[in-house]
Design an enzyme around this catalytic site. Sequence first.
Site, PDB file in Angstrom:
ATOM      1  N   ARG A 223       1.487   0.298  -6.682  1.00 23.75           N
ATOM      2  CA  ARG A 223       0.435  -0.419  -7.608  1.00 23.75           C
ATOM      3  C   ARG A 223       1.047  -0.110  -9.130  1.00 23.75           C
ATOM      4  O   ARG A 223       1.470   1.118  -9.511  1.00 23.75           O
ATOM      5  CB  ARG A 223      -0.890   0.157  -7.484  1.00 23.75           C
ATOM      6  CG  ARG A 223      -1.514  -0.409  -6.180  1.00 23.75           C
ATOM      7  CD  ARG A 223      -1.938  -1.851  -6.244  1.00 23.75           C
ATOM      8  NE  ARG A 223      -2.482  -2.376  -5.094  1.00 23.75           N
ATOM      9  CZ  ARG A 223      -1.757  -3.280  -4.026  1.00 23.75           C
ATOM     10  NH1 ARG A 223      -0.675  -3.282  -4.052  1.00 23.75           N
ATOM     11  NH2 ARG A 223      -2.706  -3.533  -3.185  1.00 23.75           N
ATOM     12  N   HIS A 271       4.438  -9.237  -7.398  1.00 22.37           N
ATOM     13  CA  HIS A 271       3.364  -8.718  -6.493  1.00 22.37           C
ATOM     14  C   HIS A 271       3.814  -9.330  -5.332  1.00 22.37           C
ATOM     15  O   HIS A 271       2.986  -9.822  -4.747  1.00 22.37           O
ATOM     16  CB  HIS A 271       2.112  -8.668  -7.121  1.00 22.37           C
ATOM     17  CG  HIS A 271       1.371  -7.829  -6.093  1.00 22.37           C
ATOM     18  ND1 HIS A 271       0.253  -7.068  -6.557  1.00 22.37           N
ATOM     19  CD2 HIS A 271       1.627  -7.308  -4.680  1.00 22.37           C
ATOM     20  CE1 HIS A 271      -0.221  -6.249  -5.448  1.00 22.37           C
ATOM     21  NE2 HIS A 271       0.445  -6.541  -4.461  1.00 22.37           N
TER      22      HIS A 271
HETATM   23  P1  NDP Z   1      -0.983   4.164   3.927  1.00 20.28           P
HETATM   24  O1  NDP Z   1      -2.202   4.332   3.683  1.00 20.28           O
HETATM   25  O2  NDP Z   1      -0.331   3.991   5.535  1.00 20.28           O
HETATM   26  O3  NDP Z   1       0.009   5.311   3.303  1.00 20.28           O
HETATM   27  C1  NDP Z   1      -0.221   5.918   1.861  1.00 20.28           C
HETATM   28  C2  NDP Z   1       0.725   6.933   1.996  1.00 20.28           C
HETATM   29  O4  NDP Z   1       0.475   7.608   0.651  1.00 20.28           O
HETATM   30  C3  NDP Z   1       0.419   8.184   2.894  1.00 20.28           C
HETATM   31  O5  NDP Z   1       1.762   8.885   3.282  1.00 20.28           O
HETATM   32  C4  NDP Z   1      -0.471   9.182   2.022  1.00 20.28           C
HETATM   33  O6  NDP Z   1      -0.223  10.587   2.401  1.00 20.28           O
HETATM   34  C5  NDP Z   1       0.188   9.021   0.896  1.00 20.28           C
HETATM   35  N1  NDP Z   1      -0.696   9.565  -0.573  1.00 20.28           N
HETATM   36  C6  NDP Z   1      -1.757   8.946  -0.599  1.00 20.28           C
HETATM   37  N2  NDP Z   1      -2.605   9.645  -1.552  1.00 20.28           N
HETATM   38  C7  NDP Z   1      -1.674  10.537  -1.970  1.00 20.28           C
HETATM   39  C8  NDP Z   1      -1.689  11.599  -3.012  1.00 20.28           C
HETATM   40  N3  NDP Z   1      -2.672  11.783  -3.896  1.00 20.28           N
HETATM   41  N4  NDP Z   1      -0.395  12.297  -3.085  1.00 20.28           N
HETATM   42  C9  NDP Z   1       0.649  12.197  -2.383  1.00 20.28           C
HETATM   43  N5  NDP Z   1       0.653  11.359  -1.370  1.00 20.28           N
HETATM   44  C10 NDP Z   1      -0.471  10.456  -1.258  1.00 20.28           C
HETATM   45  O7  NDP Z   1      -0.508   2.900   3.218  1.00 20.28           O
HETATM   46  P2  NDP Z   1       0.599   1.775   3.419  1.00 20.28           P
HETATM   47  O8  NDP Z   1       2.042   2.469   3.511  1.00 20.28           O
HETATM   48  O9  NDP Z   1       0.508   0.900   4.131  1.00 20.28           O
HETATM   49  O10 NDP Z   1       0.533   1.131   1.877  1.00 20.28           O
HETATM   50  C11 NDP Z   1       0.785   1.768   0.734  1.00 20.28           C
HETATM   51  C12 NDP Z   1       0.454   1.038  -0.585  1.00 20.28           C
HETATM   52  O11 NDP Z   1       1.638   0.027  -0.728  1.00 20.28           O
HETATM   53  C13 NDP Z   1      -0.816   0.182  -0.439  1.00 20.28           C
HETATM   54  O12 NDP Z   1      -1.842   0.926  -0.775  1.00 20.28           O
HETATM   55  C14 NDP Z   1      -0.597  -0.897  -1.530  1.00 20.28           C
HETATM   56  O13 NDP Z   1      -1.011  -0.211  -2.786  1.00 20.28           O
HETATM   57  C15 NDP Z   1       1.312  -1.018  -1.416  1.00 20.28           C
HETATM   58  N6  NDP Z   1       1.326  -2.397  -1.122  1.00 20.28           N
HETATM   59  C16 NDP Z   1       2.110  -3.062  -1.973  1.00 20.28           C
HETATM   60  C17 NDP Z   1       2.567  -4.571  -1.580  1.00 20.28           C
HETATM   61  C18 NDP Z   1       3.378  -5.214  -2.658  1.00 20.28           C
HETATM   62  O14 NDP Z   1       3.716  -6.523  -2.170  1.00 20.28           O
HETATM   63  N7  NDP Z   1       3.748  -4.699  -3.697  1.00 20.28           N
HETATM   64  C19 NDP Z   1       2.280  -4.844  -0.050  1.00 20.28           C
HETATM   65  C20 NDP Z   1       1.598  -3.961   0.527  1.00 20.28           C
HETATM   66  C21 NDP Z   1       1.231  -2.955   0.370  1.00 20.28           C
HETATM   67  P3  NDP Z   1      -0.736  11.025   3.975  1.00 20.28           P
HETATM   68  O15 NDP Z   1       0.262  10.579   4.588  1.00 20.28           O
HETATM   69  O16 NDP Z   1      -0.631  12.607   3.537  1.00 20.28           O
HETATM   70  O17 NDP Z   1      -2.128  10.747   4.082  1.00 20.28           O
HETATM   71  C1  OXD Z   2      -0.911  -5.464  -0.988  1.00 21.94           C
HETATM   72  C2  OXD Z   2      -0.658  -6.180   0.011  1.00 21.94           C
HETATM   73  O1  OXD Z   2      -1.684  -4.354  -0.888  1.00 21.94           O
HETATM   74  O2  OXD Z   2       0.056  -7.321  -0.439  1.00 21.94           O
HETATM   75  O3  OXD Z   2      -0.286  -5.467  -2.299  1.00 21.94           O
HETATM   76  O4  OXD Z   2      -0.651  -6.132   1.150  1.00 21.94           O
END
Ligand code: NDP
Ligand code: OXD
Length: 308
Positions: A223, A271
């Site tokens: 993000r 995005h």
């Molecule tokens: P998940 O919830 O599966 O994974 C999130 C990861 O981030 C976990 O490993 C978590 O740690 C880690 N995390 C969260 N908070 C912290 C912190 N404070 N410090 C360190 N690590 C942290 O999410 P996804 O992998 O499914 O998606 C991640 C993000 O990708 C989404 O939230 C979204 O913002 C972005 N996204 C962007 C897209 C785009 O088109 N640009 C499309 C889809 C998603 P832990 O494993 O320890 O819980």
């Molecule tokens: C996001 C998505 O979270 O497109 O950005 O899934």
Amino acid sequence: MALLYLTRNHSSELWLPEILRLMPELEIHVWPNVPDPARIEFALCWGPPPGELARYPNLRGISSFGAGVEHILADPALPAVPVCRIVDERLTRGMTEYVVMSVLNHHRNLAFMRENQAMARWKWFDPVDTFATTVGIMGMGALGLHAAETFLRFGFQVAGWSRTAKELPGIAHYHGDAGLDAFLARTSYLVCLLPLTPETRGIVNRRTLGLLPRGAFFVNAGRGGQVVDEDLLAALDSGHLAGATLDVFNREPLPPDHPYWRHPRVSVTPHNASDSIPASVVPQIVENIRRARAGAPLLNVVDPARGY
Ligand code: NDP
Ligand code: OXD
């Protein structure tokens, strides 16, 4: 039961037929045209206006259109019902395509080769050793882990950083505040796949960028709020960072006068790194509508206190 369909981004022409194909009996109200808020029991949303979801007294569940939920959890009046996100193989693979493309583009010097091609110039350059190059992934969840395993198969060294400790074969894993600096210090390609939470806001800043080795490259598909833009621009302009590929921004759409658009070492995408494909994700949304109706636990529920 009626579904509230609330988004400014996702085309109802693509989504509604897919939802109705799996649940023909479902009544769907496309926001803002909701004649009777009391009929709404489930909401499928992207960026609901603050306070909007509190208008539906019989709401039993909320789903994001995508993996991220910060656009829902940001609502201070969010009703106390389960919030779900999308976890989907095609979304995951699409993200891996994007981050691999971004890293390989720089790693294999594509811009330099295009420049030479434009001048019919045959110019050889020394190869960079993939096996001696580290890709560091911030956020080792559904998306980060798949990307990490793919980079491993290419032969890269792979480091991961997340909130909690993990044992991951072949991956040097770091966690928490205590693990962040060592993770950054070894990372040549920093890939951000974190959710936006109060803890991750502004995490890519002057201090953390300064810990990367000189000449590192940054890919952000998490993000935009995770990046302090002035600090990233300063790191690029000073030559500390070699470049960046950015898919997400503090303000979206990225304003036309933003320096990222014209920066010679920044690639901007809208995005679009990976998107939910209705045919792939609607089954889990419909399953959650069914579960909400039956009072059963929903799939892929997030923890509002944690923010993801
Ligand atoms: P998940 O919830 O599966 O994974 C999130 C990861 O981030 C976990 O490993 C978590 O740690 C880690 N995390 C969260 N908070 C912290 C912190 N404070 N410090 C360190 N690590 C942290 O999410 P996804 O992998 O499914 O998606 C991640 C993000 O990708 C989404 O939230 C979204 O913002 C972005 N996204 C962007 C897209 C785009 O088109 N640009 C499309 C889809 C998603 P832990 O494993 O320890 O819980
Ligand atoms: C996001 C998505 O979270 O497109 O950005 O899934």
